[in-house]
Write a protein that holds these residues in place. Structure first.
Motif, PDB file in Angstrom:
ATOM      1  N   ASN A 266      38.838  37.072  28.627  1.00  0.00           N
ATOM      2  CA  ASN A 266      39.036  37.907  27.442  1.00  0.00           C
ATOM      3  C   ASN A 266      37.843  38.829  27.222  1.00  0.00           C
ATOM      4  N   ALA A 267      36.632  38.292  27.361  1.00  0.00           N
ATOM      5  CA  ALA A 267      35.420  39.085  27.112  1.00  0.00           C
ATOM      6  C   ALA A 267      35.306  40.252  28.078  1.00  0.00           C
ATOM      7  N   PHE A 268      35.571  40.021  29.343  1.00  0.00           N
ATOM      8  CA  PHE A 268      35.457  41.094  30.333  1.00  0.00           C
ATOM      9  C   PHE A 268      36.550  42.141  30.164  1.00  0.00           C
ATOM     10  N   TYR A 269      37.692  41.723  29.596  1.00  0.00           N
ATOM     11  CA  TYR A 269      38.770  42.696  29.398  1.00  0.00           C
ATOM     12  C   TYR A 269      38.522  43.577  28.175  1.00  0.00           C
ATOM     13  N   VAL A 270      38.177  42.974  27.044  1.00  0.00           N
ATOM     14  CA  VAL A 270      38.042  43.747  25.805  1.00  0.00           C
ATOM     15  C   VAL A 270      36.701  44.447  25.681  1.00  0.00           C
ATOM     16  N   ASN A 271      35.708  43.988  26.442  1.00  0.00           N
ATOM     17  CA  ASN A 271      34.379  44.570  26.342  1.00  0.00           C
ATOM     18  C   ASN A 271      33.861  44.852  27.745  1.00  0.00           C
TER      19      ASN A 271
ATOM     20  N   ILE B 272      42.444  32.235  40.354  1.00  0.00           N
ATOM     21  CA  ILE B 272      42.157  33.361  39.454  1.00  0.00           C
ATOM     22  C   ILE B 272      41.502  34.501  40.228  1.00  0.00           C
ATOM     23  N   ILE B 273      40.548  34.178  41.095  1.00  0.00           N
ATOM     24  CA  ILE B 273      39.855  35.203  41.874  1.00  0.00           C
ATOM     25  C   ILE B 273      40.842  35.965  42.754  1.00  0.00           C
ATOM     26  N   ALA B 274      41.740  35.238  43.417  1.00  0.00           N
ATOM     27  CA  ALA B 274      42.726  35.886  44.285  1.00  0.00           C
ATOM     28  C   ALA B 274      43.617  36.832  43.489  1.00  0.00           C
ATOM     29  N   ALA B 275      43.986  36.435  42.273  1.00  0.00           N
ATOM     30  CA  ALA B 275      44.824  37.293  41.434  1.00  0.00           C
ATOM     31  C   ALA B 275      44.063  38.525  40.958  1.00  0.00           C
ATOM     32  N   LEU B 276      42.786  38.338  40.583  1.00  0.00           N
ATOM     33  CA  LEU B 276      41.983  39.458  40.084  1.00  0.00           C
ATOM     34  C   LEU B 276      41.764  40.532  41.151  1.00  0.00           C
ATOM     35  N   ARG B 277      41.877  40.177  42.417  1.00  0.00           N
ATOM     36  CA  ARG B 277      41.725  41.177  43.486  1.00  0.00           C
ATOM     37  C   ARG B 277      42.846  42.206  43.455  1.00  0.00           C
TER      38      ARG B 277
ATOM     39  N   ARG C  40      53.912  42.541  47.314  1.00  0.00           N
ATOM     40  CA  ARG C  40      53.025  41.424  47.583  1.00  0.00           C
ATOM     41  C   ARG C  40      53.115  40.390  46.453  1.00  0.00           C
ATOM     42  N   THR C  41      52.999  39.117  46.814  1.00  0.00           N
ATOM     43  CA  THR C  41      53.121  38.025  45.850  1.00  0.00           C
ATOM     44  C   THR C  41      51.771  37.703  45.228  1.00  0.00           C
ATOM     45  N   VAL C  42      51.776  37.541  43.902  1.00  0.00           N
ATOM     46  CA  VAL C  42      50.562  37.207  43.162  1.00  0.00           C
ATOM     47  C   VAL C  42      50.839  35.940  42.352  1.00  0.00           C
ATOM     48  N   THR C  43      49.969  34.951  42.488  1.00  0.00           N
ATOM     49  CA  THR C  43      50.074  33.721  41.707  1.00  0.00           C
ATOM     50  C   THR C  43      48.942  33.676  40.697  1.00  0.00           C
ATOM     51  N   VAL C  44      49.292  33.418  39.451  1.00  0.00           N
ATOM     52  CA  VAL C  44      48.296  33.398  38.373  1.00  0.00           C
ATOM     53  C   VAL C  44      48.350  32.051  37.665  1.00  0.00           C
ATOM     54  N   ALA C  45      47.239  31.706  37.001  1.00  0.00           N
ATOM     55  CA  ALA C  45      47.178  30.428  36.284  1.00  0.00           C
ATOM     56  C   ALA C  45      46.302  30.576  35.056  1.00  0.00           C
ATOM     57  N   GLY C  46      46.694  29.935  33.958  1.00  0.00           N
ATOM     58  CA  GLY C  46      45.901  29.974  32.734  1.00  0.00           C
ATOM     59  C   GLY C  46      46.749  29.614  31.539  1.00  0.00           C
ATOM     60  N   SER C  47      46.110  29.573  30.387  1.00  0.00           N
ATOM     61  CA  SER C  47      46.818  29.209  29.157  1.00  0.00           C
ATOM     62  C   SER C  47      46.986  30.380  28.197  1.00  0.00           C
ATOM     63  N   SER C  48      46.254  31.479  28.420  1.00  0.00           N
ATOM     64  CA  SER C  48      46.299  32.594  27.470  1.00  0.00           C
ATOM     65  C   SER C  48      47.084  33.798  27.980  1.00  0.00           C
ATOM     66  N   LYS C  49      47.748  33.641  29.150  1.00  0.00           N
ATOM     67  CA  LYS C  49      48.500  34.740  29.774  1.00  0.00           C
ATOM     68  C   LYS C  49      47.624  35.982  29.951  1.00  0.00           C
ATOM     69  N   TRP C  50      46.382  35.758  30.393  1.00  0.00           N
ATOM     70  CA  TRP C  50      45.430  36.845  30.604  1.00  0.00           C
ATOM     71  C   TRP C  50      45.940  37.891  31.576  1.00  0.00           C
ATOM     72  N   TRP C  51      46.820  37.503  32.486  1.00  0.00           N
ATOM     73  CA  TRP C  51      47.317  38.410  33.525  1.00  0.00           C
ATOM     74  C   TRP C  51      48.169  39.547  32.970  1.00  0.00           C
ATOM     75  N   GLU C  52      48.717  39.381  31.770  1.00  0.00           N
ATOM     76  CA  GLU C  52      49.507  40.469  31.185  1.00  0.00           C
ATOM     77  C   GLU C  52      48.640  41.688  30.916  1.00  0.00           C
ATOM     78  N   ALA C  53      47.351  41.463  30.629  1.00  0.00           N
ATOM     79  CA  ALA C  53      46.414  42.568  30.409  1.00  0.00           C
ATOM     80  C   ALA C  53      45.770  43.026  31.715  1.00  0.00           C
ATOM     81  N   TRP C  54      45.363  42.074  32.537  1.00  0.00           N
ATOM     82  CA  TRP C  54      44.650  42.403  33.761  1.00  0.00           C
ATOM     83  C   TRP C  54      45.569  42.930  34.867  1.00  0.00           C
TER      84      TRP C  54
ATOM     85  N   VAL D 290      52.119  43.927  37.778  1.00  0.00           N
ATOM     86  CA  VAL D 290      52.770  42.808  38.451  1.00  0.00           C
ATOM     87  C   VAL D 290      53.966  42.365  37.620  1.00  0.00           C
ATOM     88  N   THR D 291      55.111  42.262  38.252  1.00  0.00           N
ATOM     89  CA  THR D 291      56.354  41.898  37.545  1.00  0.00           C
ATOM     90  C   THR D 291      56.876  40.562  38.021  1.00  0.00           C
ATOM     91  N   ASP D 292      57.740  39.959  37.201  1.00  0.00           N
ATOM     92  CA  ASP D 292      58.331  38.645  37.545  1.00  0.00           C
ATOM     93  C   ASP D 292      59.182  38.746  38.802  1.00  0.00           C
TER      94      ASP D 292
END
Length: 230
Positions: A37-42, A83-88, A210-224, A228-230
């Motif tokens: 969250n911090a790296f995205y908003v700031n 997470i790192i693989a997804a952020l790429r 290309r396939t992207v796998t994400v993981a987390g509790s805050s759905k951070w990937w919607e912003a980052w 990427v679509t379902d």
């Protein structure tokens, strides 16, 4: 809900340290959500990684000390790798700096562990209505490696019960046999809540397939990863 309020206030390294020190935080998985969250908003926070290396070292050292002092659950390197693989796949400039930081966390034994996660798919979702309170029981089938031979009826597993009330919610591991009645699973007390972390794992596709796998509790990937679509 309290964690979500804290999450929105995390925009700097100091905010994250204060947040992880909060009594409601019990795992380093949550600390990584704060970082995302911090790296995205700031975005300027990312500049500090290269211009102020000392600040980063102090941040990681402080985070490690808090983790040890509070006996927080360490984050698995397997999860960080996901997470790192997804952020790429992210188009945001600060993604490279965040990846560098997450790699540093992987190398820190105070913060992360080489123990791999056993990711469990939910079997069923049960709504329990009691007077004015609504509880939710999420049922999982899982045989802990330490369970050994089992002759009990149904599958080995666990239930996480979420209680909602007065604008807040609490999730806990069910240890009472009554909670497992007619669910198809039974519980072994070798399973501990301290070894658990509830988060979502989702898979999507980039525009070029290309396939992207994400993981987390805050759905951070919607912003980052908005592309990427379902």
């Amino acid at each position: 809900k309290h964690i979500k309020i804290i999450l929105r206030g995390c925009t700097t390294f100091n905010d994250i340290i204060d947040a992880v020190s909060d009594d409601s935080v019990s795992t380093m998985y949550t600390a990584v959500e704060f970082l995302l969250n911090a790296f995205y908003v700031n975005a300027p926070i990312a500049d500090n990684i290269h211009r102020q290396l000392r600040q980063l070292q102090v941040f990681l050292a402080t985070l490690g000390n808090i983790c040890r002092h509070k006996e927080l659950q360490k984050i698995s390197r397997q999860h960080l790798d996901m997470i790192i693989a997804a952020l790429r796949f992210s188009h945001l400039e600060q993604s490279d700096q965040l990846i560098s930081l997450l790699n540093e966390m992987k190398r820190d034994d105070k913060i992360s562990t080489c123990h791999e996660n056993a990711i469990i798919k939910r079997l069923k979702h049960i709504v329990v209505q009691q007077y004015l309170i609504t509880d939710y029981k999420d049922v999982y089938a899982f045989k802990h490696p330490g369970t050994g031979w089992c002759a009990k009826a149904g599958e080995c597993g666990l239930i996480l019960r979420t209680t909602v009330g007065e604008g807040n919610w609490r999730r806990e591991l069910c240890r009472n046999e009554e909670d497992y009645r007619d669910t198809g699973v039974h519980y072994h007390d070798i399973i501990s809540a301290h070894d658990m972390c509830v988060y979502t794992v989702e898979t999507g596709q980039t525009p070029d397939g290309r396939t992207v796998t994400v993981a987390g509790s805050s759905k951070w990937w919607e912003a980052w990863l908005p592309h990427v679509t379902d």
